[in-house]
Structures are given as C-alpha cells and as structure tokens.
Design a protein around this motif. Structure first.
Motif, PDB file in Angstrom:
ATOM      1  N   TRP A 272      40.642 -97.740  55.907  1.00 53.29           N
ATOM      2  CA  TRP A 272      39.212 -97.645  55.629  1.00 53.29           C
ATOM      3  C   TRP A 272      38.565 -96.588  56.523  1.00 53.29           C
TER       4      TRP A 272
ATOM      5  N   THR B 268      33.289-106.011  56.928  1.00 53.78           N
ATOM      6  CA  THR B 268      32.152-106.867  56.565  1.00 53.78           C
ATOM      7  C   THR B 268      31.095-106.967  57.665  1.00 53.78           C
TER       8      THR B 268
ATOM      9  N   ILE C 153      43.737-101.940  49.830  1.00 53.53           N
ATOM     10  CA  ILE C 153      43.129-102.378  51.092  1.00 53.53           C
ATOM     11  C   ILE C 153      41.763-103.022  50.874  1.00 53.53           C
ATOM     12  N   TRP C 154      41.418-103.311  49.606  1.00 56.07           N
ATOM     13  CA  TRP C 154      40.087-103.841  49.320  1.00 56.07           C
ATOM     14  C   TRP C 154      39.809-105.133  50.090  1.00 56.07           C
ATOM     15  N   SER C 155      40.839-105.961  50.249  1.00 55.67           N
ATOM     16  CA  SER C 155      40.654-107.230  50.946  1.00 55.67           C
ATOM     17  C   SER C 155      40.309-107.038  52.418  1.00 55.67           C
ATOM     18  N   SER C 156      40.566-105.825  52.941  1.00 56.12           N
ATOM     19  CA  SER C 156      40.266-105.532  54.353  1.00 56.12           C
ATOM     20  C   SER C 156      38.958-104.763  54.516  1.00 56.12           C
ATOM     21  N   PHE C 157      38.124-104.762  53.470  1.00 55.99           N
ATOM     22  CA  PHE C 157      36.852-104.043  53.535  1.00 55.99           C
ATOM     23  C   PHE C 157      36.025-104.562  54.714  1.00 55.99           C
TER      24      PHE C 157
ATOM     25  N   HIS D  92      40.088-101.616  59.599  1.00 55.30           N
ATOM     26  CA  HIS D  92      41.392-101.248  59.042  1.00 55.30           C
ATOM     27  C   HIS D  92      41.542 -99.730  59.049  1.00 55.30           C
TER      28      HIS D  92
END
Length: 301
Positions: A40, A210, A204-208, A37
C-alpha cells in the motif's frame, strides 16, 4: 567570490542533496512500512509521485509522447521503479535501512559484471575484478554473523532481485534510446509504475490502512514520494549532464556510509563490530573497483 565559483557551489550543493536523499531513502522506506502494508505504501508513493511529475512536466512545458518507442522506454524505465522498488519495500521487512543501502551500493559492480560477461559492452581490468571480490568478501563477512547483525537471508535475496531489476532497466532504456527529455522519461515511467502498482490492489485489499499512521510514517511517505521520486531524479539528470560519470559514481561510496549513520542515530539500528569491519571491507572493494576510472579522470592530467 568570483563568477566561476558560483556554478561550482550550485553543482556541489545539488550533488550533496542527491547523496543525502539517496542515503535517507532506505530509512524513509523502513519508517513508512512500519505501520502500513508495504505494498500500500508503494501504491500511494507512485500515485502521488505521478501526479506531481505530471504537474512539473506541465510547468516545464515538456512533451509526454505516447508513440511506440516512447512507450517501450517508459516500460523499461518502470522496471527501475515498480520493479526494483517492489522488492526493496519487501526487503524493508527483513533488513535495516543501513544494510539495504550497503547491498544496493554494490549495483555498479553488478552492472559492470553484466556489461563485461553478457553484453560485452566494456572490459573489466584486474583491479576491478579484485575490487568485486573484496566487496563480495566483505558482504559475506557482514552476513556471517547474521544473528547479531540482524541480517535475514530473505531480505538479501529480495535486494539482489531489486538490483537486477534496476540494472536491467538502465541497460534496456539505453538500448531503446528514445529521444525523450529526462523529465518526460521519468514521468512516463512513473505513470506506468503507478498503473502497474494498482494490479496489486486485489491481493492486498484486506490490508487497506484504516487509521492515520504516525508522524514518523507520514514523514517516510512524503520523503519517498516527493524527494526520492521527484527531487532526486531531477538532481541526478542535472548532474549527469554536467559531471563525469566517475564523479557521480563517488556517491556509491558515500551513500551507504551515510545511510548506516542515519539508521543508527535516527532509528537506533544496531550494527555489530563484526559487521562494521565487513562494511569497511565492502567500501574498500568499491573504491578499488572505481579507482581506475577516478585515476584517469583526476590524476592523468
């Protein structure tokens, strides 16, 4: 080799390095946001660059004052970093790296227009007005065939906002005129930018990320963090102390051309023949805009 040629070689080398970094930065941004993202990527870039800048500042034994004037100057400088770069990273989702560099290459023209019309700091001559018109006409020509040239209107709008943020930062820092060393100014602005970027985390936490990005994306990360944020900044401040503004401004012609070549060769970005003609017109307009300054510097003697 005589003693006078050595400083010239050093200066030319640093100038070439700066132009190459600026030209490659849009491509590095495109690569870095391809798998992660964009916001990020921005956060990681500025947190990492801030840590590096603080370490360099400590090695240089430069101060980092936090008085009221210095803090204002850091905030003004951050408008160039987190402000301008925020919209560049968003635009990377819509435009090729070459076109991003081409649009941003018009920033000196926009700065001149603001200085003439709004701030009244200097007066533009007729050739500069004509150069602006030609450059805008060339850009319009590039965008006229947007389906073939991969030009998304949203990307253009984001790049224009980015240019306004960048130019506003320059004028604001000059207006504050804080007695700061270049590295101190840059470090303070990077710290403010990194803190400001953290405000984006809840959204944007949900797009951290992984998983580990590819080597190409990691290269984009490292390039923007180290070369674009630190090395280019040091080169730029070193050059503006030793070269005329007209000489530094030559980079605005060279950078977009090199960026287009890098995008086409390294990222397989397609530029139509229609767009190539428009790009040539834009470059000609930029040359017209700077011609008076270059002529006075190099041919008046």
């Amino acid at each position: 080799m005589n003693s006078n040629s050595s400083p010239m070689i050093v200066t030319a080398s640093i100038y070439a390095l700066l132009v190459l970094i600026w030209a490659a930065t849009p491509l590095a941004i495109v690569w870095s946001v391809a798998e992660v993202h964009s916001m990020w990527v921005l956060i990681i870039r500025y947190l990492g660059a801030s840590i590096l800048a603080i370490a360099i500042l400590a090695l240089m034994r430069n101060p980092l004052p936090f008085d009221h004037t210095s803090l204002k100057s850091y905030v003004a400088g951050s408008l160039n970093l987190i402000g301008a770069q925020l919209f560049i990273y968003l635009a990377a989702n819509y435009l090729t790296s070459g076109l991003m560099a081409l649009i941003f290459g018009l920033s000196p023209l926009i700065a001149g227009l603001i200085g003439h019309v709004i701030l009244k700091t200097h007066k533009l001559v007729w050739l500069q007005w004509l150069g602006m018109a030609v450059a805008v006409g060339g850009l319009t020509f590039v965008f006229a065939d947007s389906a073939e040239s991969n030009v998304n209107p949203w990307g253009v709008v984001l790049m224009i906002i980015s240019m306004i943020s960048y130019i506003s930062s320059i004028f604001w820092v000059k207006h504050i005129n804080a007695p700061l060393k270049p590295m101190s100014q840059a470090t303070g602005s990077l710290i403010i930018s990194s803190l400001g970027s953290l405000l984006l985390v809840p959204f944007i936490w949900s797009s951290f990320p992984t998983q580990m990005p590819s080597m190409q994306a990691l290269f984009g990360f490292g390039f923007t963090m180290i070369l674009s944020s630190i090395v280019a900044m040091l080169c730029y401040f070193w050059l503006i102390r030793r070269l005329a503004a007209s000489t530094v401004s030559l980079s605005n012609v060279m950078t977009p051309i090199i960026a287009l070549i890098l995008g086409a060769t390294l990222n397989h970005e397609h530029i139509s023949s229609h767009a190539v003609l428009g790009i040539g017109i834009v470059m000609f307009g930029i040359v017209m805009y700077f011609w008076k300054e270059w002529r006075e510097q190099y041919f008046a003697q």
